[in-house]
Each structure stands twice: as C-alpha cells, then as structure tokens.
Design a protein around this motif. Sequence first.
Motif, PDB file in Angstrom:
ATOM      1  N   ILE A  37      -5.833   7.875  -3.548  1.00 56.18           N
ATOM      2  CA  ILE A  37      -6.691   7.664  -2.383  1.00 56.18           C
ATOM      3  C   ILE A  37      -7.745   6.607  -2.697  1.00 56.18           C
ATOM      4  N   GLU A  38      -8.117   6.482  -3.981  1.00 55.21           N
ATOM      5  CA  GLU A  38      -9.124   5.493  -4.375  1.00 55.21           C
ATOM      6  C   GLU A  38      -8.635   4.073  -4.073  1.00 55.21           C
ATOM      7  N   LYS A  39      -7.359   3.796  -4.368  1.00 54.60           N
ATOM      8  CA  LYS A  39      -6.827   2.464  -4.097  1.00 54.60           C
ATOM      9  C   LYS A  39      -6.841   2.175  -2.599  1.00 54.60           C
ATOM     10  N   LEU A  40      -6.453   3.142  -1.813  1.00 51.54           N
ATOM     11  CA  LEU A  40      -6.445   2.949  -0.355  1.00 51.54           C
ATOM     12  C   LEU A  40      -7.861   2.777   0.187  1.00 51.54           C
ATOM     13  N   GLN A  41      -8.810   3.536  -0.350  1.00 50.85           N
ATOM     14  CA  GLN A  41     -10.196   3.400   0.099  1.00 50.85           C
ATOM     15  C   GLN A  41     -10.749   2.022  -0.274  1.00 50.85           C
ATOM     16  N   ALA A  42     -10.434   1.544  -1.470  1.00 48.24           N
ATOM     17  CA  ALA A  42     -10.891   0.216  -1.891  1.00 48.24           C
ATOM     18  C   ALA A  42     -10.269  -0.853  -0.999  1.00 48.24           C
ATOM     19  N   TYR A  43      -8.996  -0.689  -0.661  1.00 49.94           N
ATOM     20  CA  TYR A  43      -8.313  -1.640   0.213  1.00 49.94           C
ATOM     21  C   TYR A  43      -8.957  -1.635   1.604  1.00 49.94           C
ATOM     22  N   ALA A  44      -9.248  -0.456   2.133  1.00 45.42           N
ATOM     23  CA  ALA A  44      -9.878  -0.347   3.448  1.00 45.42           C
ATOM     24  C   ALA A  44     -11.270  -0.997   3.438  1.00 45.42           C
ATOM     25  N   LYS A  45     -12.014  -0.793   2.347  1.00 46.96           N
ATOM     26  CA  LYS A  45     -13.345  -1.388   2.229  1.00 46.96           C
ATOM     27  C   LYS A  45     -13.245  -2.916   2.188  1.00 46.96           C
TER      28      LYS A  45
ATOM     29  N   GLU B 226     -12.496  -4.177   5.647  1.00 42.79           N
ATOM     30  CA  GLU B 226     -13.692  -4.085   6.483  1.00 42.79           C
ATOM     31  C   GLU B 226     -14.645  -5.247   6.176  1.00 42.79           C
TER      32      GLU B 226
ATOM     33  N   TYR C 244       0.804  -1.210   0.000  1.00 46.26           N
ATOM     34  CA  TYR C 244       0.000   0.000   0.000  1.00 46.26           C
ATOM     35  C   TYR C 244       0.844   1.270   0.000  1.00 46.26           C
TER      36      TYR C 244
END
Length: 166
Positions: A134-142, A145, A128
């Motif tokens: 930020i989109e890649k990090l948000q997708a990874y966080a989702k 989760e 990461y």
Amino acid sequence: MGRRKIAMEKQESQSKRHVTFSKRRVGLFSKAAEMCMVTGAQIAILVSSPSNNPKIFSFGHPSADTVIDTFLTNSSPATSMGDCTKESLRPLYREVKAIEREMKIESATQNEQKKKTSREEWWRSEEYKDWESIEKLQAYAKALEELSNNTRARLESMSLEVQKNH
C-alpha cells in the motif's frame, strides 16, 4: 548487463508469464538441439503454452512424431537412421537459432514499444498492478496529486500570460 539468476516463482502478470514462457521454450529447444548434435540422442519435447488459448509447441529429432511413436509402441529407435551426425542436425540447429533471433527481435520490439508508451502515455501504465504494498500505491498517488497541482499552476500561469498579451 550480465546474466543474473531469476527466482523460480510463478509470474503473476500475464504478459510477463508469456515472455518468460517464450524465452524459456526457445532455450529448452536450443539445449535439446545441442544435445542431439553432441550425443546423437533422439529427443521429443511437447510444451503447452500457459495462455487463455493454449498452443502446443513441439521439438523433436528426427521428429517429435517418430520419437513419440517409438515410445508408445515400445519399439527400439529406428535403426535405419543410423548415428545422428552433426551434418544431419545442422538444419535443425539453424532453425532453433533462427527462432532465437526472432525472439530477440520480438523482445526488443516489445521493450521499445513499452519505452515509447511509458514516455508518451506513462499514466496508462499498468505497472501499479504488480505493486504489492500500500505504501507504493500511496507514494504513487501522492506523486500524481503533486503533478496535477503543478500542471494546474502552470496552466493558470500560462493563461494569465496569454490574457496579458491580448
């Protein structure tokens, strides 16, 4: 997998930079050895590693010291050496090829270790850090989760099964 052109840009990751440096250094030394064999040229190459604890790597024929001394003293190349023959360069060429083999083995070992780590402890991956959006990090966080929710649901389901069986 065939060869592909790699963009000439600085590697931001320290580990990628080290691997790139090592591979390109071996390639450079290999080409220099081939040039010596084919043309009989005297060559000296000095390369400084881009690490926190820099090391100097050298390659030379007949030796880096001899070629550098010749350059610094403005003298002509050693005439006693005569023309470089393929036979006199074979040990040097074999040494470069041995280094190349070691690099391939080291690279394969690192790749295997990376695969093993990614299978066993993928959450410890530092992949990461190379992501720039930020989109890649948000997708990874989702995704994390969702994994957490699925794991929690499975754990509750298994706990209920254990309680029913006891």
